[in-house]
Design a protein around this motif. Structure first.
Motif, short mmCIF file in Angstrom:
data_model
loop_
_atom_site.label_atom_id
_atom_site.label_comp_id
_atom_site.label_asym_id
_atom_site.label_seq_id
_atom_site.Cartn_x
_atom_site.Cartn_y
_atom_site.Cartn_z
N LEU A 51 0.88 -1.21 -0.08
CA LEU A 51 -0.11 0.07 0.10
C LEU A 51 0.75 1.41 0.13
O LEU A 51 0.66 2.17 -0.50
CB LEU A 51 -0.94 0.11 1.08
CG LEU A 51 -2.31 -0.88 1.09
CD1 LEU A 51 -2.90 -0.87 2.51
CD2 LEU A 51 -2.96 -0.62 0.02
N LEU A 52 1.98 1.27 0.93
CA LEU A 52 2.60 2.26 0.75
C LEU A 52 3.50 2.71 -0.47
O LEU A 52 3.64 4.00 -1.18
CB LEU A 52 3.95 2.17 1.81
CG LEU A 52 4.94 3.61 2.03
CD1 LEU A 52 4.20 4.49 2.38
CD2 LEU A 52 6.20 2.78 2.60
N VAL A 53 4.06 1.58 -1.29
CA VAL A 53 4.44 1.67 -2.77
C VAL A 53 3.39 2.26 -3.54
O VAL A 53 3.63 3.43 -4.43
CB VAL A 53 5.16 0.38 -3.14
CG1 VAL A 53 5.16 0.54 -4.55
CG2 VAL A 53 6.23 0.03 -2.48
N ILE A 54 2.28 1.77 -3.47
CA ILE A 54 1.17 2.29 -4.32
C ILE A 54 0.97 3.82 -3.95
O ILE A 54 0.79 4.66 -5.00
CB ILE A 54 -0.16 1.50 -3.99
CG1 ILE A 54 -0.04 0.18 -4.74
CG2 ILE A 54 -1.37 2.06 -4.82
CD1 ILE A 54 -1.29 -1.08 -4.71
N ALA A 55 0.93 4.27 -2.75
CA ALA A 55 0.87 5.50 -2.40
C ALA A 55 1.79 6.51 -3.04
O ALA A 55 1.42 7.54 -3.41
CB ALA A 55 0.57 5.69 -0.94
N VAL A 56 2.97 5.93 -2.95
CA VAL A 56 4.23 6.66 -3.53
C VAL A 56 3.88 7.08 -5.02
O VAL A 56 4.11 8.00 -5.45
CB VAL A 56 5.47 6.19 -2.95
CG1 VAL A 56 6.68 6.73 -3.91
CG2 VAL A 56 5.70 6.21 -1.53
N LEU A 57 3.54 5.91 -5.71
CA LEU A 57 3.49 6.10 -7.19
C LEU A 57 2.29 7.03 -7.46
O LEU A 57 2.38 7.66 -8.43
CB LEU A 57 3.42 4.53 -7.75
CG LEU A 57 4.72 3.61 -7.75
CD1 LEU A 57 3.89 2.05 -8.09
CD2 LEU A 57 5.52 4.22 -8.49
N VAL A 58 1.49 6.99 -6.53
CA VAL A 58 0.16 7.86 -6.95
C VAL A 58 0.42 9.40 -6.79
O VAL A 58 0.26 10.02 -7.81
CB VAL A 58 -1.07 7.56 -6.28
CG1 VAL A 58 -2.20 8.65 -6.47
CG2 VAL A 58 -1.80 6.05 -6.75
N GLY A 59 1.33 9.47 -5.78
CA GLY A 59 1.66 10.90 -5.41
C GLY A 59 2.64 11.11 -6.67
O GLY A 59 2.54 12.63 -6.99
N ILE A 60 3.53 10.41 -6.77
CA ILE A 60 4.39 10.88 -8.08
C ILE A 60 3.62 11.44 -9.33
O ILE A 60 3.81 12.36 -10.03
CB ILE A 60 5.54 10.13 -8.38
CG1 ILE A 60 6.16 9.85 -7.02
CG2 ILE A 60 6.45 10.07 -9.59
CD1 ILE A 60 7.58 8.66 -7.29
N SER A 61 2.85 10.51 -9.67
CA SER A 61 1.95 10.67 -11.17
C SER A 61 1.08 11.96 -10.78
O SER A 61 0.93 12.68 -11.71
CB SER A 61 1.11 9.48 -11.30
OG SER A 61 0.29 9.37 -10.36
N LEU A 62 0.35 12.23 -9.82
CA LEU A 62 -0.16 13.16 -9.46
C LEU A 62 0.24 14.54 -9.72
O LEU A 62 0.26 15.66 -10.49
CB LEU A 62 -1.11 13.44 -8.39
CG LEU A 62 -2.27 12.36 -8.13
CD1 LEU A 62 -2.79 12.51 -6.77
CD2 LEU A 62 -3.35 12.92 -9.09
N SER A 63 1.84 14.60 -9.00
CA SER A 63 2.54 16.05 -9.14
C SER A 63 2.93 16.24 -10.60
O SER A 63 3.17 17.09 -10.87
CB SER A 63 3.77 15.69 -8.20
OG SER A 63 4.51 14.85 -8.48
#
Length: 198
Positions: A51-63
């Motif tokens: 879940l942490l890895v998914i959250a980081v990837l979502v954060g990077i793509s949103l920025s």
């Protein structure tokens, strides 16, 4: 189970629907037991890491998406402000001054020169994202009306980009700026801007 047996009976696979019921239920029970015996579940730590890895990837793509959207919006308002300035400069060359008045014939000239902009019906044009201000300049003991112009466009996120032009005097030239506050506040505000581009 009766439906299963009836279906097999209808296909002629078994002579007795009861056999189908017995064999199907027996195979299902043995298959479930064999499947469950060799499996283990994920631990809470493993699930948390995923879940942490998914959250980081979502954060990077949103920025990245926000950055691309901001760049696209700024590019669009730069083009809009420059198109407005070019139309205003054409009018200034032919009439001697920028828009600045409510004269319909001047707005008609601007509409003809740049139809993508709604030039409004008052002296200060307020398109949905483009503001035009003109002003007076004193130079060599004389006052020149409508001798500078500042066009400011605003993105949906509230960023501003402005282009200004001074037609006479030592400050003559084109000035560019962008920022998060209103930029076209008067000639003194924009003569400190860069003169090359945004």
């Amino acid at each position: 189970m009766a439906r299963c047996g009836a279906a097999f009976w209808a296909l002629g696979l078994y002579a007795d629907p009861g056999i189908c019921r017995y064999q199907i239920s027996g195979m299902t029970q043995r298959g479930d037991r064999a499947r469950l015996e060799g499996q283990q579940g994920f631990s809470l730590i493993e699930l948390s890491v995923v879940l942490l890895v998914i959250a980081v990837l979502v954060g990077i793509s949103l920025s990245s998406f926000r950055g691309a959207t901001r760049a696209r919006e700024l590019s669009a308002i730069h083009q809009r402000a420059m198109a407005g300035l070019k139309a205003e400069m054409v009018l200034q060359v032919s009439t001697g001054f920028y828009l600045g008045t409510a004269a319909e014939e001047r707005r008609a000239l601007l509409r003809r020169e740049e139809p993508s902009i709604d030039w409004g019906s008052v002296s200060s044009t307020n398109d949905e994202d483009l503001t035009v201000r003109v002003g007076r300049l004193s130079f060599a003991g004389r006052s020149y009306r409508q001798s500078w112009i500042c066009l400011e466009a605003t993105t949906t996120s509230g960023e501003h980009a402005a282009v200004a032009n001074v037609s006479i005097g030592p400050a003559r030239g084109t000035y560019y700026s962008e920022g998060s506050i209103r930029l076209c506040r008067g000639m003194r505000s924009f003569t400190a801007w860069p003169t090359t581009s945004w």
